[in-house]
Design an enzyme around this catalytic site. Structure first.
Site, PDB file in Angstrom:
ATOM      1  N   PRO A 359       6.031  -2.783   6.560  1.00  0.00           N
ATOM      2  CA  PRO A 359       5.233  -3.681   5.724  1.00  0.00           C
ATOM      3  C   PRO A 359       5.264  -3.211   4.275  1.00  0.00           C
ATOM      4  O   PRO A 359       5.719  -2.104   3.973  1.00  0.00           O
ATOM      5  CB  PRO A 359       3.828  -3.532   6.314  1.00  0.00           C
ATOM      6  CG  PRO A 359       3.807  -2.123   6.819  1.00  0.00           C
ATOM      7  CD  PRO A 359       5.202  -1.857   7.338  1.00  0.00           C
ATOM      8  N   GLU A 360       4.780  -4.049   3.383  1.00  0.00           N
ATOM      9  CA  GLU A 360       4.727  -3.670   1.969  1.00  0.00           C
ATOM     10  C   GLU A 360       3.830  -2.457   1.760  1.00  0.00           C
ATOM     11  O   GLU A 360       4.125  -1.586   0.951  1.00  0.00           O
ATOM     12  CB  GLU A 360       4.231  -4.862   1.140  1.00  0.00           C
ATOM     13  CG  GLU A 360       4.122  -4.609  -0.345  1.00  0.00           C
ATOM     14  CD  GLU A 360       5.471  -4.478  -1.039  1.00  0.00           C
ATOM     15  OE1 GLU A 360       5.470  -4.193  -2.247  1.00  0.00           O
ATOM     16  OE2 GLU A 360       6.514  -4.661  -0.385  1.00  0.00           O
ATOM     17  N   ILE A 361       2.727  -2.391   2.475  1.00  0.00           N
ATOM     18  CA  ILE A 361       1.788  -1.267   2.368  1.00  0.00           C
ATOM     19  C   ILE A 361       1.356  -0.840   3.765  1.00  0.00           C
ATOM     20  O   ILE A 361       1.057  -1.686   4.615  1.00  0.00           O
ATOM     21  CB  ILE A 361       0.548  -1.641   1.536  1.00  0.00           C
ATOM     22  CG1 ILE A 361       0.941  -1.949   0.084  1.00  0.00           C
ATOM     23  CG2 ILE A 361      -0.502  -0.525   1.557  1.00  0.00           C
ATOM     24  CD1 ILE A 361      -0.188  -2.513  -0.755  1.00  0.00           C
ATOM     25  N   HIS A 382       4.070  -8.295   4.858  1.00  0.00           N
ATOM     26  CA  HIS A 382       5.363  -8.849   4.466  1.00  0.00           C
ATOM     27  C   HIS A 382       6.378  -7.752   4.180  1.00  0.00           C
ATOM     28  O   HIS A 382       6.035  -6.616   3.875  1.00  0.00           O
ATOM     29  CB  HIS A 382       5.224  -9.758   3.250  1.00  0.00           C
ATOM     30  CG  HIS A 382       4.531  -9.113   2.094  1.00  0.00           C
ATOM     31  ND1 HIS A 382       3.171  -8.843   2.062  1.00  0.00           N
ATOM     32  CD2 HIS A 382       5.001  -8.665   0.898  1.00  0.00           C
ATOM     33  CE1 HIS A 382       2.842  -8.283   0.925  1.00  0.00           C
ATOM     34  NE2 HIS A 382       3.942  -8.139   0.192  1.00  0.00           N
ATOM     35  N   ARG A 386      12.980  -4.318   0.449  1.00  0.00           N
ATOM     36  CA  ARG A 386      12.987  -3.251  -0.550  1.00  0.00           C
ATOM     37  C   ARG A 386      13.993  -2.158  -0.199  1.00  0.00           C
ATOM     38  O   ARG A 386      14.223  -1.853   0.966  1.00  0.00           O
ATOM     39  CB  ARG A 386      11.602  -2.640  -0.704  1.00  0.00           C
ATOM     40  CG  ARG A 386      10.606  -3.514  -1.429  1.00  0.00           C
ATOM     41  CD  ARG A 386       9.429  -2.676  -1.884  1.00  0.00           C
ATOM     42  NE  ARG A 386       8.369  -3.475  -2.478  1.00  0.00           N
ATOM     43  CZ  ARG A 386       8.336  -3.860  -3.748  1.00  0.00           C
ATOM     44  NH1 ARG A 386       9.325  -3.545  -4.560  1.00  0.00           N
ATOM     45  NH2 ARG A 386       7.327  -4.567  -4.212  1.00  0.00           N
TER      46      ARG A 386
END
Length: 454
Positions: A359-361, A382, A386
């Protein structure tokens, strides 16, 4: 010993993958110009090699790049971003962002026909005279200016350096603030630079991570004004009031003062990354030792204030200081380059989700009674493709020669293949890494998927 006058011993080089049978198009980064003149492999050539073979893995990533680039050529040629799911494009900077950001990848992977077509566009269509009032200076510098300089290094083709100089000249007014720190936005047509009307504060990460490109442009062109702008930024931040080498996430670009009392985080703080890279870029010159010293102080500060262990399995992670004092067990998916324990933790953020994508965080539990080490909040689920974790895996493989980092990277790539690939072309971001049945494909593909992740 970073303070020693003698150079450190050279790290052992890991063994190179075996030559690829019938595969003249695949080459490592060292192949440089020669790679860009070769033909890519035909699709469907993976069956002859075992899944664990480095050669097969290279070929699989090459095919992913071909599949990604096909979407860009079909739906977004010359535009900034491709939206493969809706088969459309988007304008952000108005200067072919994905095309320029991807040039070095195309060259490294030997996609010579695609390189030739992209070069023709750069030579005949690229135009930086874009009348947009809020073009982001940081993103333009690292993606467009950096992309052109990378392409020049790999090809020695003067067209890329010419275009880089044109862009650099248009960016210069952004560095005319009273402090020397760049304004966040610029109109490349008028040269008008500003911060958003609602604030005089800028992202510390953004204002502190444009120097590599500026200094390289000066080195290649003999024009000192770009390096001078970079030096002003570095000196201002060097003199700023920091907490054990750590900086808050905002800085006043007019006064040069850090927003002390604000959040301190490694999440988006490319400031630290650029400290050590500037020192290396300058050949570890004595005049740049202050940047090395700032980096060493910051890493001591990270160890002192930000590194914790989760419970119950004691995974090392880097958190945040809220208000400069209160620890928050939250770790963003950006530039976590602290050694093997943190690398393992970064990989865990992938393997513990249903999709195998991070996840993003990620949040970490630090209570001894915790059942699970991590949890993800709904708004953080999301994944936008990256590159930072796979980049770190690449560094760890180069430094240690331990093939587990290759295996971890391969596992992440396979998850991207399974959950983000769309037909007939392209890869996209997803909305929910915790839902393998319906991860929620988004229409957008980031330029760094091409330029960095692959």
């Amino acid at each position: 010993d970073p303070t020693s006058a003698s150079p450190p011993p050279e790290l052992p080089k890991p063994p190179r993958p075996p030559a690829l049978p019938d595969a003249p198009g695949v080459a490592g980064p060292a192949a440089g110009v020669a790679a860009s003149r070769r033909s890519p492999l035909p699709a469907g050539s993976l069956g002859r090699l075992s899944e664990t073979s480095p050669s097969r893995r290279q070929l699989a990533v090459l095919e992913a790049m071909q599949h990604s680039w096909k979407a860009y050529e079909l739906y977004a040629w010359g535009k900034d971003e491709v939206h493969p799911l809706s088969k459309s494009s988007a304008v952000w900077m108005g200067a072919g962002l994905t095309l320029i950001d991807s040039l070095d990848t195309l060259m490294i992977m030997g996609m010579s026909q695609q390189v030739a077509k992209a070069r023709e566009w750069v030579a005949t269509q690229l135009n930086f005279d874009v009348d947009k009032p809020h073009t982001n200076v940081f993103e333009t510098t690292i993606r467009l200016l950096g992309g052109l300089l990378s392409a020049y290094h790999l090809s020695n083709d003067s067209i890329y350096l010419d275009r880089a100089l044109q862009l650099g000249e248009r960016l210069l007014p952004a560095f005319s603030s009273p402090s020397g720190l760049p304004y966040s936005d610029i109109n490349l047509h008028t040269g008008q630079a500003s911060n958003p009307v609602w604030t005089v504060e800028s992202s510390t990460s953004e204002v502190s991570s444009v120097q590599l490109e500026l200094r390289e442009l000066s080195r290649l062109t003999g024009r000192p004004e770009f390096a001078d702008a970079a030096d002003r930024i570095s000196r201002v931040l060097h003199s700023a009031d920091k907490k054990d080498g750590l900086v808050p996430i905002y800085v006043n670009s007019v006064t040069g003062r850090l927003h002390n009392g604000g959040t301190v985080s490694l999440g988006a703080a490319r400031y630290y990354e650029y400290l050590i890279k500037q020192f290396v870029q300058a050949g570890k010159s004595r005049s740049f030792e202050y940047l090395r010293d700032d980096w060493l102080a910051a890493m001591d500060g990270v160890a002192k204030h930000l590194v914790r262990e989760s419970q119950p399995h004691r995974f090392k992670f880097v958190g945040e200081l809220l208000g400069g004092t209160t620890f928050s067990p939250k770790m963003d998916h950006l530039h976590l380059r602290l050694a093997e324990q943190l690398m393992r933790t970064c990989y865990i953020t992938y393997t513990t989700t249903a999709t195998g994508l991070a996840p993003e965080i990620t949040h970490f539990n630090t209570d001894a009674a915790s059942v699970a080490d991590t949890y993800v909040k709904p708004l953080d689920r999301h994944n936008i493709q990256r590159p930072e974790t796979v980049e770190s895996l690449f560094y760890m493989w180069r430094v240690t020669g331990d093939r587990k980092y290759q295996d971890w990277g391969w596992a992440i790539f396979q998850a991207f293949e399974k959950y983000t690939k769309v037909q007939p072309a392209g890869y996209v971001s997803i909305s929910d890494v915790t839902n393998a049945r319906n991860p929620g494909k988004r229409t957008k593909c980031e330029s760094f998927w091409f330029a960095e992740t692959l």
